[in-house]
Motif scaffolding. Structure first.
Motif, PDB file in Angstrom:
ATOM      1  N   LYS A  16      27.597 -34.916  79.407  1.00  0.00           N
ATOM      2  CA  LYS A  16      27.227 -35.430  78.092  1.00  0.00           C
ATOM      3  C   LYS A  16      26.505 -36.775  78.217  1.00  0.00           C
ATOM      4  N   ALA A  17      27.005 -37.627  79.103  1.00  0.00           N
ATOM      5  CA  ALA A  17      26.360 -38.924  79.312  1.00  0.00           C
ATOM      6  C   ALA A  17      24.937 -38.744  79.842  1.00  0.00           C
ATOM      7  N   LEU A  18      24.752 -37.797  80.755  1.00  0.00           N
ATOM      8  CA  LEU A  18      23.416 -37.547  81.290  1.00  0.00           C
ATOM      9  C   LEU A  18      22.486 -36.982  80.225  1.00  0.00           C
ATOM     10  N   GLU A  19      23.022 -36.162  79.344  1.00  0.00           N
ATOM     11  CA  GLU A  19      22.217 -35.624  78.248  1.00  0.00           C
ATOM     12  C   GLU A  19      21.750 -36.731  77.304  1.00  0.00           C
ATOM     13  N   GLU A  20      22.619 -37.714  77.088  1.00  0.00           N
ATOM     14  CA  GLU A  20      22.331 -38.761  76.110  1.00  0.00           C
ATOM     15  C   GLU A  20      21.573 -39.949  76.706  1.00  0.00           C
ATOM     16  N   LEU A  21      21.481 -40.009  78.029  1.00  0.00           N
ATOM     17  CA  LEU A  21      20.807 -41.124  78.684  1.00  0.00           C
ATOM     18  C   LEU A  21      19.300 -40.949  78.544  1.00  0.00           C
ATOM     19  N   ASN A  22      18.690 -41.848  77.810  1.00  0.00           N
ATOM     20  CA  ASN A  22      17.262 -41.743  77.498  1.00  0.00           C
ATOM     21  C   ASN A  22      16.483 -42.707  78.393  1.00  0.00           C
ATOM     22  N   LEU A  23      15.805 -42.157  79.392  1.00  0.00           N
ATOM     23  CA  LEU A  23      15.033 -42.957  80.331  1.00  0.00           C
ATOM     24  C   LEU A  23      13.647 -42.345  80.519  1.00  0.00           C
ATOM     25  N   PRO A  24      12.638 -43.158  80.807  1.00  0.00           N
ATOM     26  CA  PRO A  24      11.260 -42.663  80.934  1.00  0.00           C
ATOM     27  C   PRO A  24      11.031 -41.924  82.249  1.00  0.00           C
ATOM     28  N   ASN A  25       9.859 -41.334  82.414  1.00  0.00           N
ATOM     29  CA  ASN A  25       9.475 -40.688  83.674  1.00  0.00           C
ATOM     30  C   ASN A  25       9.545 -41.708  84.813  1.00  0.00           C
ATOM     31  N   PRO A  26       9.994 -41.248  86.001  1.00  0.00           N
ATOM     32  CA  PRO A  26      10.337 -39.887  86.408  1.00  0.00           C
ATOM     33  C   PRO A  26      11.820 -39.548  86.255  1.00  0.00           C
ATOM     34  N   TYR A  27      12.527 -40.233  85.371  1.00  0.00           N
ATOM     35  CA  TYR A  27      13.977 -40.030  85.265  1.00  0.00           C
ATOM     36  C   TYR A  27      14.400 -38.638  84.839  1.00  0.00           C
ATOM     37  N   PRO A  28      13.617 -37.914  84.004  1.00  0.00           N
ATOM     38  CA  PRO A  28      14.043 -36.547  83.703  1.00  0.00           C
ATOM     39  C   PRO A  28      14.288 -35.714  84.956  1.00  0.00           C
ATOM     40  N   GLU A  29      13.469 -35.922  85.997  1.00  0.00           N
ATOM     41  CA  GLU A  29      13.683 -35.209  87.261  1.00  0.00           C
ATOM     42  C   GLU A  29      15.025 -35.595  87.885  1.00  0.00           C
ATOM     43  N   ALA A  30      15.327 -36.898  87.874  1.00  0.00           N
ATOM     44  CA  ALA A  30      16.582 -37.362  88.469  1.00  0.00           C
ATOM     45  C   ALA A  30      17.793 -36.889  87.677  1.00  0.00           C
ATOM     46  N   LEU A  31      17.695 -36.920  86.349  1.00  0.00           N
ATOM     47  CA  LEU A  31      18.826 -36.504  85.518  1.00  0.00           C
ATOM     48  C   LEU A  31      19.070 -35.002  85.635  1.00  0.00           C
ATOM     49  N   THR A  32      17.989 -34.235  85.721  1.00  0.00           N
ATOM     50  CA  THR A  32      18.128 -32.785  85.932  1.00  0.00           C
ATOM     51  C   THR A  32      18.787 -32.503  87.271  1.00  0.00           C
ATOM     52  N   TRP A  33      18.402 -33.257  88.294  1.00  0.00           N
ATOM     53  CA  TRP A  33      18.992 -33.102  89.634  1.00  0.00           C
ATOM     54  C   TRP A  33      20.484 -33.409  89.589  1.00  0.00           C
ATOM     55  N   LEU A  34      20.860 -34.460  88.873  1.00  0.00           N
ATOM     56  CA  LEU A  34      22.274 -34.818  88.759  1.00  0.00           C
ATOM     57  C   LEU A  34      23.062 -33.717  88.068  1.00  0.00           C
ATOM     58  N   LYS A  35      22.542 -33.206  86.953  1.00  0.00           N
ATOM     59  CA  LYS A  35      23.231 -32.154  86.219  1.00  0.00           C
ATOM     60  C   LYS A  35      23.422 -30.901  87.088  1.00  0.00           C
ATOM     61  N   LYS A  36      22.395 -30.606  87.876  1.00  0.00           N
ATOM     62  CA  LYS A  36      22.445 -29.409  88.716  1.00  0.00           C
ATOM     63  C   LYS A  36      23.491 -29.543  89.826  1.00  0.00           C
ATOM     64  N   ASN A  37      23.634 -30.749  90.367  1.00  0.00           N
ATOM     65  CA  ASN A  37      24.498 -30.924  91.521  1.00  0.00           C
ATOM     66  C   ASN A  37      25.915 -31.378  91.190  1.00  0.00           C
ATOM     67  N   LEU A  38      26.151 -31.714  89.916  1.00  0.00           N
ATOM     68  CA  LEU A  38      27.511 -32.110  89.536  1.00  0.00           C
ATOM     69  C   LEU A  38      28.455 -30.925  89.631  1.00  0.00           C
ATOM     70  N   PRO A  39      29.559 -31.060  90.325  1.00  0.00           N
ATOM     71  CA  PRO A  39      30.526 -29.951  90.379  1.00  0.00           C
ATOM     72  C   PRO A  39      31.278 -29.847  89.046  1.00  0.00           C
ATOM     73  N   ILE A  40      31.783 -28.664  88.785  1.00  0.00           N
ATOM     74  CA  ILE A  40      32.622 -28.465  87.599  1.00  0.00           C
ATOM     75  C   ILE A  40      34.035 -28.891  87.940  1.00  0.00           C
ATOM     76  N   ILE A  41      34.549 -29.852  87.205  1.00  0.00           N
ATOM     77  CA  ILE A  41      35.877 -30.382  87.473  1.00  0.00           C
ATOM     78  C   ILE A  41      36.919 -29.687  86.595  1.00  0.00           C
TER      79      ILE A  41
END
Length: 355
Positions: free
Chosen positions: A330-355
């Protein structure tokens, strides 16, 4: 308690000072351009937040103090030539390489290392700077001003980039944080995740590699080892004899952060294995303005370096630590940052394990 002086007064020095305060240690970062006479006492201790430094009034005072921890190590690891020679001497895996000499040619580089070769300046050149690609398909040649000033490495088709942060005490005891998964964009670290259960099978191997190096150097304090993961193998890419950007997550995610561990080690205080609290992620703030709206995000911790904002400059970082994966997502979804951050945030979401 003696004063702990830090050669360099950037963000790492500031965070070492912050870590020393609860321990009652007077940590004093010093601007390398300072011209003041420092009140150094014989029992004081000196450490550094950087691998190399120019000769100035401040650095001459600090670098000649008898209690400068790891003084002999810095020049060996700051120069990529001697750093690589140490790795080869200790039989620690790294990318195939050779020193670029005055008579080196691109043809020789392609014959030795393949059709894609990365040249790195022997000194400096962090965050993607000081690099030059030789590509046989483009007919690249070695620029004259790189000859005698660089090393050449084989391009590695790695699966991921990981790093290990460890600490070694004066008595030789070592402790390590979990391996950290890192994302670089244009050579600059943008995001990190730790711990990851899927990296656990590589933990012992990584610890053995870094232990071997720290023991050989009789190193005291925190050191970071950046690696390429290629299948089940690790190749050492870079070494940092200091606290490191990829260990910033430990400020939120571990009982003892990398900065406190370094302070403990160089001042001779007891070391203890850090307990990992929860899942952590770190987002570097690169060349963007401060936005206090970030503080609305649950689980966020802001570290702002109070630097002038410039393109490509590290000006702060964000730490997130939670035992709830939905909170982090949720924090990553709400974190509003300019390019190239969408790439980094997508990478984080993809690699975060399900707890």
């Amino acid at each position: 308690m003696s004063v702990l002086w830090v050669l360099g007064a950037g963000q790492l020095g500031a965070m070492l000072k912050q870590a020393g305060t609860p321990l009652g240690i007077d940590v004093r970062p010093v601007d390398i351009e300072s011209t003041e006479t420092l009140p150094l006492a014989p029992t004081d201790i000196v450490t550094a937040e950087r691998e190399e430094w120019p000769e100035t009034v401040a650095t001459k005072q600090l670098a000649t103090h008898s209690n400068f921890v790891n003084l002999a190590t810095f020049p060996q690891l700051a120069d990529r030539l001697t750093q690589k020679q140490w790795l080869d001497r200790l039989e620690l895996a790294t990318a195939p390489w050779f020193p670029v000499e005055s008579d080196s040619t691109a043809t020789h580089a392609y014959e030795m290392l393949g059709d894609r070769v990365l040249m790195k300046r022997r000194r400096g050149g962090y965050d993607g700077k000081g690099q030059y690609w030789l590509k046989q398909s483009e007919g690249s040649e070695i620029p004259e001003d790189w000859k005698g000033q660089a090393i050449a490495e084989q391009a590695i088709n790695f699966d991921e980039e990981v790093s290990l942060v460890g600490v070694r005490g004066k008595n030789g005891d070592t402790h390590f944080y979990p391996l950290t998964l890192n994302l670089h964009i244009n050579g600059i670290l943008y995001a990190s995740i730790s711990p990851l259960e899927r990296l656990q099978p590589l933990q012992a191997k990584a610890e053995q590699m870094l232990s071997k190096l720290m023991d050989a150097l009789d190193y005291v304090g925190v050191m970071a080892m950046e690696c390429f993961r290629v299948g089940d193998d690790l190749l050492i890419n870079e070494l940092a004899p200091r606290v490191h950007n990829s260990g910033h997550w430990t400020q939120a995610g571990a009982s003892v952060c990398q900065f406190e561990n370094h302070v403990r080690a160089v001042t001779g205080l007891p070391l203890a294995p850090a307990e990992v609290k929860n899942q952590s992620i770190m987002v570097n703030l690169i060349g963007i303005d401060l936005d206090y709206n970030w503080l609305n995000l649950q689980g966020l911790e802001l570290y702002w370096y109070k630097k002038e904002v410039r393109l490509g400059r590290k000006v702060g970082h964000l730490n997130f630590c939670s035992g709830n994966s939905s909170t982090l997502q949720k924090a990553l979804e709400e974190l509003n940052l300019p390019n190239p951050y969408p790439e980094a945030l997508t990478w984080l979401k993809k690699n975060l394990p399900i707890i």
